[in-house]
Design an enzyme around this catalytic site. Structure first.
Site, PDB file in Angstrom:
ATOM      1  N   HIS A  73      23.075  99.994 -33.418  1.00 47.51           N
ATOM      2  CA  HIS A  73      22.235 101.149 -33.746  1.00 47.51           C
ATOM      3  C   HIS A  73      22.590 101.591 -35.164  1.00 47.51           C
ATOM      4  O   HIS A  73      23.716 101.394 -35.630  1.00 47.51           O
ATOM      5  CB  HIS A  73      22.494 102.296 -32.777  1.00 47.51           C
ATOM      6  CG  HIS A  73      22.001 102.054 -31.391  1.00 47.51           C
ATOM      7  ND1 HIS A  73      21.791 103.066 -30.506  1.00 47.51           N
ATOM      8  CD2 HIS A  73      21.683 100.908 -30.731  1.00 47.51           C
ATOM      9  CE1 HIS A  73      21.364 102.576 -29.366  1.00 47.51           C
ATOM     10  NE2 HIS A  73      21.290 101.266 -29.468  1.00 47.51           N
ATOM     11  N   GLU A 112      23.303 104.442 -36.381  1.00 46.37           N
ATOM     12  CA  GLU A 112      24.447 105.352 -36.439  1.00 46.37           C
ATOM     13  C   GLU A 112      25.769 104.599 -36.357  1.00 46.37           C
ATOM     14  O   GLU A 112      26.710 104.865 -37.117  1.00 46.37           O
ATOM     15  CB  GLU A 112      24.398 106.368 -35.289  1.00 46.37           C
ATOM     16  CG  GLU A 112      23.159 107.212 -35.251  1.00 46.37           C
ATOM     17  CD  GLU A 112      22.082 106.656 -34.330  1.00 46.37           C
ATOM     18  OE1 GLU A 112      21.736 105.454 -34.450  1.00 46.37           O
ATOM     19  OE2 GLU A 112      21.568 107.419 -33.502  1.00 46.37           O
ATOM     20  N   CYS A 127      21.600 108.616 -29.276  1.00 47.09           N
ATOM     21  CA  CYS A 127      21.716 108.313 -27.848  1.00 47.09           C
ATOM     22  C   CYS A 127      23.140 108.633 -27.388  1.00 47.09           C
ATOM     23  O   CYS A 127      24.013 108.966 -28.207  1.00 47.09           O
ATOM     24  CB  CYS A 127      21.399 106.842 -27.619  1.00 47.09           C
ATOM     25  SG  CYS A 127      22.674 105.710 -28.237  1.00 47.09           S
ATOM     26  N   CYS A 139      25.892 106.593 -29.334  1.00 42.58           N
ATOM     27  CA  CYS A 139      26.101 107.016 -30.721  1.00 42.58           C
ATOM     28  C   CYS A 139      26.717 108.410 -30.797  1.00 42.58           C
ATOM     29  O   CYS A 139      27.576 108.668 -31.646  1.00 42.58           O
ATOM     30  CB  CYS A 139      24.788 106.954 -31.484  1.00 42.58           C
ATOM     31  SG  CYS A 139      24.153 105.263 -31.623  1.00 42.58           S
TER      32      CYS A 139
END
Length: 141
Positions: free
Chosen positions: A45, A47, A75, A78
Site C-alpha cells: 500500500h 502508506e 486501512c 496501514c
C-alpha cells in the site's frame, strides 16, 4: 495533500491510485503510490511503502516527528503500521467507508489501548482525492 494527489495521479501501476508522503519538518522524506499489482506483495500500500522509504532515508524504524499524508483514509494494516512507527500525525483526503481505520469503521491511531496514539486529520481535499479513486474503480468495472 496536493503533492500526494499528484503521486497518485502519476502512478504507473495498475493499482488503485493512492498517493502517500512522509514529511518531517515540512520536508518530504518519502513518497509512494500503491504498488500491489506489479508484484507479489499484498502489503504494498502507498502508506506502507512511504513509511518503509522514510525509515530507510532517516535510518530508523521510529518515525517520531513525522507525519503521513495520504489521499485515502488508511486501512487497518496501514493505520496499525503508523502507530507502530510512532508517527505524530496522519492527514488523509477521502474517507473510506468500507475499510477506513482512522475514524470510519475503526479508529486505530487514537485507540487508548495501544502504546502510542497518532493525531488524525481527515477530509482534506476529500472531493478531489475521492473522485480519483471513484473514477478508477468505475473504469475497472
Amino acid at each position: 495533500m496536493r503533492e500526494a494527489l499528484l503521486v497518485a495521479e502519476q502512478s504507473s501501476t495498475d493499482d488503485i491510485p493512492i498517493g502517500a508522503l512522509v514529511l518531517r519538518d515540512d520536508e518530504v522524506v518519502a513518497r509512494a503510490a500503491n504498488d500491489r499489482r506489479s508484484g507479489t506483495d499484498p502489503t504494498a500500500h502507498a502508506e506502507i511503502l512511504a513509511m518503509r522509504a522514510a525509515g530507510a532515508a532517516l535510518g530508523t524504524s521510529r518515525l517520531s516527528g513525522c507525519e503521513l499524508i495520504v489521499t485515502l483514509e488508511p486501512c487497518p494494516m496501514c493505520a496499525g503500521a503508523a502507530v507502530a512507527a510512532r508517527l505524530d500525525r496522519i492527514v488523509f483526503g477521502a474517507w473510506n467507508d468500507r475499510y477506513g481505520a482512522c475514524g470510519s469503521l475503526f479508529d486505530i491511531p487514537r485507540d487508548r489501548r495501544l502504546h502510542h496514539r497518532v493525531e488524525v486529520v481527515g477530509g482534506v481535499l476529500a472531493e478531489e482525492t475521492g473522485s480519483l479513486v471513484t473514477r478508477f474503480l468505475a473504469q475497472r468495472r
